[in-house]
Scaffold this active site. Structure first.
Site, PDB file in Angstrom:
ATOM      1  CB  THR A 103       5.888   6.044   1.300  1.00  0.00           C
ATOM      2  OG1 THR A 103       4.482   6.475   2.032  1.00  0.00           O
ATOM      3  CG2 THR A 103       6.067   5.333   0.103  1.00  0.00           C
TER       4      THR A 103
ATOM      5  CD  GLN B 169      -0.659  10.772  10.945  1.00  0.00           C
ATOM      6  OE1 GLN B 169      -1.179  11.347   9.709  1.00  0.00           O
ATOM      7  NE2 GLN B 169       0.520  10.340  10.900  1.00  0.00           N
TER       8      GLN B 169
END
Length: 666
Positions: A49, A270
């Site tokens: 992020t 992921q």
């Protein structure tokens, strides 16, 4: 076609930012990279992020206008957080950006250009319930009796089938075979239903959630001037969590970023949401679809200890499918290796977790920094019961608690009713599952059954299929009523001569399993939950004790829900834990058939299970406990279990084995 295209505002002044000192070398390289195509492989805990936020700020500092940046995320929360951080860095307000979820951006575009795809300016968006009503009408216009068959999908599950086909850009046949095999015999019918459903929405000038994406892509196809405008305007397209995109979303990104200014940020290790349409191949083939892609890796992990990351790296490096090479490196100092704990069964597993949690709390650890993860909700059943007995407050963050789930409550109502035929609440809950039976008619049917049983001097359960009762049942519900009555009678007889375990097993073989097949899209998962009740019931000799324990567990949960969440440890599925992190993580059920889950083992498709295991391991900051029971007593005869293949494959020096002593010391 005459289409108004919005003007693009100019760039804004940005205060100086010291990108070099604010970022590590890997992040800095990604943030300041020349315009794409760029694939940023951001490992767990690596500051993804932060990298995306600074990338936006960097582009602004280079004179790019906010309106020339398209930021696509999977949640509104993620978009708001990122754009708020951008404002903190640059002073530029979030409203100046085109940033948000795929669906919100699709809606914005269709409000401007929807007429090009047949949408009036005042088209409206259906919520899920309204969309199901339109679909129900479409189905009944073709086959008025379709929903009367209890094995047929109801409007909600049917909507899920059509939605999956649209998001994966597959045919109805492919979708049913791959995701909903219980409906294989209905493929042609579902295809016809989907066509009429689409026609009705168009006639009413309404769209459902998926239409925001399908019409977005259609717009880019039928209105080349619109497509060309946005290809030029959005000089930079940034996509968060790219590994989670489905086929439709990936096609949209490719179309919107045809000028090759795409930065896709994600982690192939992921990718864990194929069951809801995410396509692993999207991230793997990104360089093929975008020639000259530059692949950058962000591998410095700020979350976990070196020992935890070494184990995580070993798990993912054993994958059999292709993936991008990546090795997480810890920024934190060295600490204790993870523990692998062998327990006799799930109860002993739970006792170990509780014993260690007590030690952690005594050491001053905050409850909210302790998490117990599991592959499937039912695997935490014994743990929930033991935590309640131990008086340790817990919060389940992966949806509804086990005994509060609708299908579990339904089966418990079966048990309550055969144990206590006067239980009106249990009767009503089952009765209103039937077609055309509401609360009032359920109460009337109960009263009729009670009166008939009294007149004939028979038991309430025995009288449910009697003609005197059956004639009062709505015509649409008669077949289901008879099946339910037979199931209850079989369960009652088992309760008189057998054990609670036998009663539950017989209940799962009866009417309710057929009802479940049509009622829920995730029928298979719910049946797994229900089968776990068999093993849970085996702990009790009397039905009254089983029902009492379930009631007490729910009561204690209700009391805890009012407590401060900071005082509770976290229980969650691994899927719901993605993106979260905790000081201490216990992963329970790390055994073959539990993790990887049995369905994946039987289908020979365990690589997504491996990625999910990797996600579980990388949630831990400081301490990691991987536990497996040697014996499985859930859902049938007891059977021996072996450690998960994901543990068996890695070197033993990467963890410390723990044997539990009888007093649960270690």
């Amino acid at each position: 076609m005459d289409i108004n295209l919005p003007a693009s505002p100019g760039s804004l002044e940005v205060p100086p930012i010291d990108f070099r000192s604010d970022l590590n070398d890997e992040q800095y390289t990604a943030v300041t990279a020349q315009p794409g195509p760029l694939l940023i492989l951001a490992g767990a805990g690596s500051g993804k992020t932060r990298t995306l936020t600074y990338r936006v700020a960097y582009l602004l500092s280079q004179g790019v206008s906010p309106s020339d940046i398209l930021l696509l995320t999977f949640t509104n929360k993620a978009a708001k957080e990122m754009l708020q951080r951008v404002e903190d860095l640059t002073g530029i307000e979030p409203r100046r950006f085109w940033g948000g979820t795929f669906h919100s951006i699709g809606h914005r575009l269709l409000r401007i250009h929807g007429e090009a795809v047949g949408l009036a300016k005042n088209f409206t968006i259906l919520d899920a319930g309204e969309a199901e009503t339109v679909l129900k009408g479409a189905v009944e216009s073709i086959d008025s009796s379709f929903f009367k068959n209890k094995t047929h999908p109801k409007p909600g599950p049917l909507s899920s089938v059509i939605s999956m086909a649209r998001n994966t850009r597959g045919t109805i046949e492919e979708t049913v075979v791959n995701y909903f095999p219980q409906h294989n015999e209905l493929i042609e019918q579902i295809g016809a239903f989907a066509e009429v459903y689409a026609k009705r929405k168009n006639e009413q000038q309404v769209v459902d959630y998926d239409d925001l994406l399908t019409n977005w892509l259609k717009l880019m196809d039928v209105a080349p001037e619109v497509r060309d405008y946005y290809n030029q305007r959005f000089r930079h397209t940034l996509v968060d969590e790219y590994q989670d995109t489905n086929t439709l979303q990936a096609k949209i990104v490719d179309t919107m970023g045809a000028n090759h200014q795409i930065m896709a940020v994600g982690d192939d290790a992921q990718c864990i949401y194929s069951w809801r349409g995410a396509n692993y191949e999207n991230i793997m083939t990104f360089p093929d679809r975008h020639p000259d892609t530059r692949i950058l890796r962000i591998e410095t992990n700020y979350r976990s200890t070196p020992e935890i990351l070494t184990l995580a790296n070993a798990v993912i490096q054993n994958r059999e499918t292709r993936g991008f090479d990546k090795e997480l490196r810890a920024a934190k100092p060295s600490s204790q290796v993870p523990y692998v704990v062998q327990a006799m069964d799930s109860k002993e597993q739970a006792q170990f977790v509780i014993n260690r949690i007590r030690g952690l709390l005594d050491e001053g650890k905050e409850p909210r920094e302790i998490a117990v993860l599991y592959r499937a909700h039912y695997q935490a059943l014994d743990l929930q019961m033991e935590l309640s007995r131990a008086g340790i407050s817990y919060q389940i963050t992966s949806g509804v608690r086990f005994f509060e789930q609708a299908h579990i409550k339904d089966m418990v109502s079966h048990l309550r009713l055969i144990y206590n035929p006067s239980d009106v609440s249990a009767f009503n809950r089952l009765a209103i599952l039937l077609p055309k039976v509401g609360e009032k008619s359920a109460q009337k049917l109960f009263a009729i059954a009670v009166e008939t049983a009294r007149e004939q001097e028979k038991d309430f359960i025995d009288i449910l299929a009697d003609p005197a009762v059956l004639k009062k049942v709505p015509a649409a519900a008669k077949q289901d009523w008879e099946s339910l009555a037979i199931s209850l009678l079989d369960m009652k007889r088992a309760n008189e001569s057998g054990s609670p375990e036998d009663v539950v097993e017989i209940g799962l073989e009866g009417w309710y399993s057929q009802y479940l097949q049509g009622a829920y899209a995730n029928y298979v998962n719910r049946m797994d939950d229900l089968r776990s009740l068999i093993g849970f019931a085996a702990q009790f000799d009397e039905m009254q004790d089983l029902i009492a324990q379930i009631t007490l567990l729910n009561s204690e949960v209700a009391d805890r829900s009012m407590e401060d969440a900071d005082e509770s440890i976290r229980l969650t599925t691994v899927h719901q834990a993605k993106g979260l992190e905790y000081d201490v993580v216990f992963l329970i059920g790390a055994a073959e058939g539990l993790f990887p889950i049995r369905r994946a083992v039987e289908s020979g498709d365990t690589e997504e299970e491996r990625r999910l295991f990797y996600v579980a391991v990388t949630r831990a900051r400081d301490e990691l406990y991987l536990l497996f029971p040697k014996m499985n007593t859930k859902g049938g005869p007891s059977m021996f279990l072996t450690p998960s293949r994901f543990l068996q494959e890695i070197p033993q020096e990467l963890y410390e084995p723990v044997r539990i002593r009888r007093n649960y010391g270690w």
